[in-house]
Write an enzyme that holds these catalytic residues in place. Structure first.
Site, PDB file in Angstrom:
ATOM      1  CG  ASN A 189      -1.916   1.092   1.393  1.00 50.05           C
ATOM      2  OD1 ASN A 189      -1.800   2.014   0.461  1.00 50.05           O
ATOM      3  ND2 ASN A 189      -2.669   1.176   2.240  1.00 50.05           N
ATOM      4  CG  ASP A 190       1.919   3.124   3.825  1.00 51.70           C
ATOM      5  OD1 ASP A 190       0.725   3.621   3.479  1.00 51.70           O
ATOM      6  OD2 ASP A 190       2.221   2.710   4.937  1.00 51.70           O
ATOM      7  CB  VAL A 191       5.821   0.600  -1.424  1.00 52.49           C
ATOM      8  CG1 VAL A 191       6.490   0.388  -0.014  1.00 52.49           C
ATOM      9  CG2 VAL A 191       4.904  -0.470  -1.900  1.00 52.49           C
TER      10      VAL A 191
ATOM     11  CB  SER B   7       2.540   5.787   6.927  1.00 51.13           C
ATOM     12  OG  SER B   7       1.479   5.628   5.994  1.00 51.13           O
TER      13      SER B   7
END
Lengths: 463, 108
Positions: free
Chosen positions: A391-393, A432
């Site tokens: 997700n965050d990446v 995050s």
């Protein structure tokens, strides 16, 4: 054996260790490297057994058999998805072994040529206590990291007031204890150093969790090396010093690469507490935004009609053990003459290189698995990005939103591909705590469900 | 006494020299490791850092049964768990990275 021969054999052993690491520059040379490492270890052990002072072969043999048996069983049984825990557990053993060797040297300095009981050389005492300190911190820190990765204890960062101040005071206290220990040589002080260091190890790792785990593991890897170094100085043994420095440097570089992959300084990772409660502040209300949802058939249709697909695996793939189903899906697409490749973000997973090992386990050829900088410029000419458990990446906010906690983090440019498929359990934010605007784009299709089941269903639909 | 002190500080300086040179070698060698093999790198460094077994053997070596001998034997057990475990896990991982026979798809 003369001490010169011993030194030369130790040197050969150290050189073999260097070649073992050097071999890892390419998968094809890596296996030879591992064998060289084993030879180096055998030389080191046999050389030490030849020492005149070493008499009790039976006891040592029994100890080696016990340890060797346990180690072999664990290593053969372990699932590749459990690697991060295993590595953490092994780190703790190195730390604990360092403490025991230091304690042995303290109680029997004659065997190590560092003086007599009660009158050990001051320099040796300093080195001994530093080795003990780092070893004990490595031990307890790794035990806690193991618990977090295994799920025995909550993986969330645990933060409390004055945390860093308390850690700093404990560190100063340990330094004071080391001074007292060097001056008095009291065994009670030695064990106090051990206990307080163990406490510090717990406190250092407690505020770090989740996606920061790769940095923690690398750091503990580094510590275990420095602990070996400390013992090497105590025993004036160059082999231990060289090996410890190699391992220490390796862990330090990995920590650097990992924190760079998150655009955060090592310091801020170590201080911990990222994610969790304070990060939810950034999340604006997205309940009114529209999400396009799809099922396995839709996904199969989109994938089948593409020329090129890039698969972006993340920790979610590891949790669901979806790598084999994913590989099967990739193979079916390749049969349709679709160019399938995998893109790995540096901090994907819970330890450095985690995704690469899992894909290799599923027999994905390593030529198809590419690092961020190798593949990022290919996204604009790619039709489908298949994001599974990450997700965050992939969050474009890292490039555009200066207020975002992940701003500046290098990301995979999936938003530049024609369409994006997201395999996810829910719309929840990533580690995050930042919402991903990609979910709400027109060309994004969300595939909700377990990563493994979803891949299996797509495979069925493709057939 | 003076002799002993200067002797031990000589050894320390030699150790320090070795230490810094080894750090530099480590720096360059580790940067050359391909990112795909970072997991095996961790497990193999784990295995080789157990060379601390050298110290444990020296402690467990002498005859008789003192505290330090017991500590040494515990050290030997812990280190061998790591040595065997570390090298075998590394071996398992690396054998997964063998070149695969090409599948019947055509390269574009």
């Amino acid at each position: 054996m003369s001490s010169n021969i011993v030194s030369v054999l130790y040197l050969i052993s150290a050189l073999l260790f260097i070649f073992a690491l050097r071999g890892l520059s390419h998968p094809e040379s890596s296996r030879l490297g591992n064998i060289l490492g084993i030879i180096g270890m055998v030389i080191a052990i046999v050389t030490t057994l030849m020492f005149k002072s070493v008499l009790s072969y039976t006891e040592i043999g029994v100890a080696v058999l016990i340890g060797g048996f346990i180690g072999t069983i664990i290593a053969l049984k372990i699932e590749m998805t459990a690697l991060p825990q295993l590595v953490a557990a092994f780190h703790s053993l190195v730390g604990l072994a360092a403490v025991f060797v230091a304690a042995a040297a303290f109680y029997d300095p004659m065997s190590f040529n560092i003086g007599n009981v009660g009158s050990i050389f001051k320099s040796s005492l300093v080195e001994m206590s530093i080795g003990t300190f780092i070893g004990a911190v490595t031990f307890s820190g790794s035990v806690l990291a193991f618990g977090k990765l295994q799920g025995t204890i909550s993986g969330n960062p645990i933060v409390f007031k004055f945390q860093h101040l308390i850690n700093a005071l404990i560190f100063l206290f340990i330094l004071a204890l080391i001074v007292i220990f060097v001056l008095t040589q009291l065994s009670s002080i030695f064990w106090t150093i051990v206990i307080i260091s163990i406490l510090l190890g717990f406190l250092v790792v407690i505020p770090i969790g989740g996606a920061d785990m790769p940095v923690v593991i690398s750091m503990l890897n580094s510590y275990s090396g420095w602990a070996a170094c400390g013992i090497g100085f105590t025993l004036s043994n160059n082999l231990l010093i060289i090996t410890g420095a190699l391992v220490g440097a390796s862990g330090a570089i990995l920590s650097y690469i990992m924190s760079k992959g998150m655009n955060r300084s090592i310091i801020s990772v170590v201080l911990g507490g990222f994610g969790g409660e304070q990060a939810s502040v950034g999340g604006s209300d997205n309940s009114d935004k529209i999400v396009k949802q799809g099922n396995a058939e839709d996904a199969a249709y989109i994938l089948k009609n593409a020329d090129s697909v890039i698969i972006i695996p993340g920790y979610g793939m590891a949790v669901a053990q979806a790598q084999h189903a994913l590989k099967e899906m990739g193979d079916l697409l390749k049969k349709e003459n679709i160019n399938v490749r995998y893109a790995i973000h540096p901090v994907a997973g819970r330890m450095p290189g985690h995704m690469n090992v899992l894909l290799a386990e599923a027999n994905v050829p390593y030529e198809e698995v590419l690092e961020l900088e190798e593949i990022n410029h290919d996204f604009p000419v790619t039709e489908v990005s298949f994001v599974i458990g990450a997700n965050d990446v992939t969050n474009p906010a890292a490039k555009t939103d200066k207020t975002s906690p992940i701003y500046g983090m290098p990301i995979l440019d999936v938003e530049k591909s024609d369409s994006v498929l997201f395999v996810k359990r829910s719309l929840a934010t990533g580690y995050s705590g930042v919402d991903n605007e990609l979910f709400y784009r027109d060309n994004t299709t969300m595939l909700f469900g377990d990563a493994k089941k979803m891949c299996e269903n797509i495979v069925k639909a493709l057939r | 006494m003076d002799g002993i002190v200067s002797h031990s500080s000589d050894i320390f300086v030699i150790g320090l020299t070795v230490f810094f040179l080894a750090c530099i070698i480590g720096y360059y060698v580790v940067w050359s490791v391909t990112p795909a093999l970072h997991s095996p790198l961790m497990s193999v460094t784990n295995a080789i850092s157990s060379v601390i077994i050298v110290g444990a053997i020296l402690a467990a070596g002498p005859g008789g049964y003192g505290v330090s001998k017991i500590f040494g034997m515990i050290g030997v057990i812990l280190a061998t768990v790591n040595i065997f475990g570390g090298f075998i896990v590394t071996y398992r991982m690396l054998s997964m990275f063998k070149k695969k026979p090409k599948t019947k798809k055509e390269e574009q």
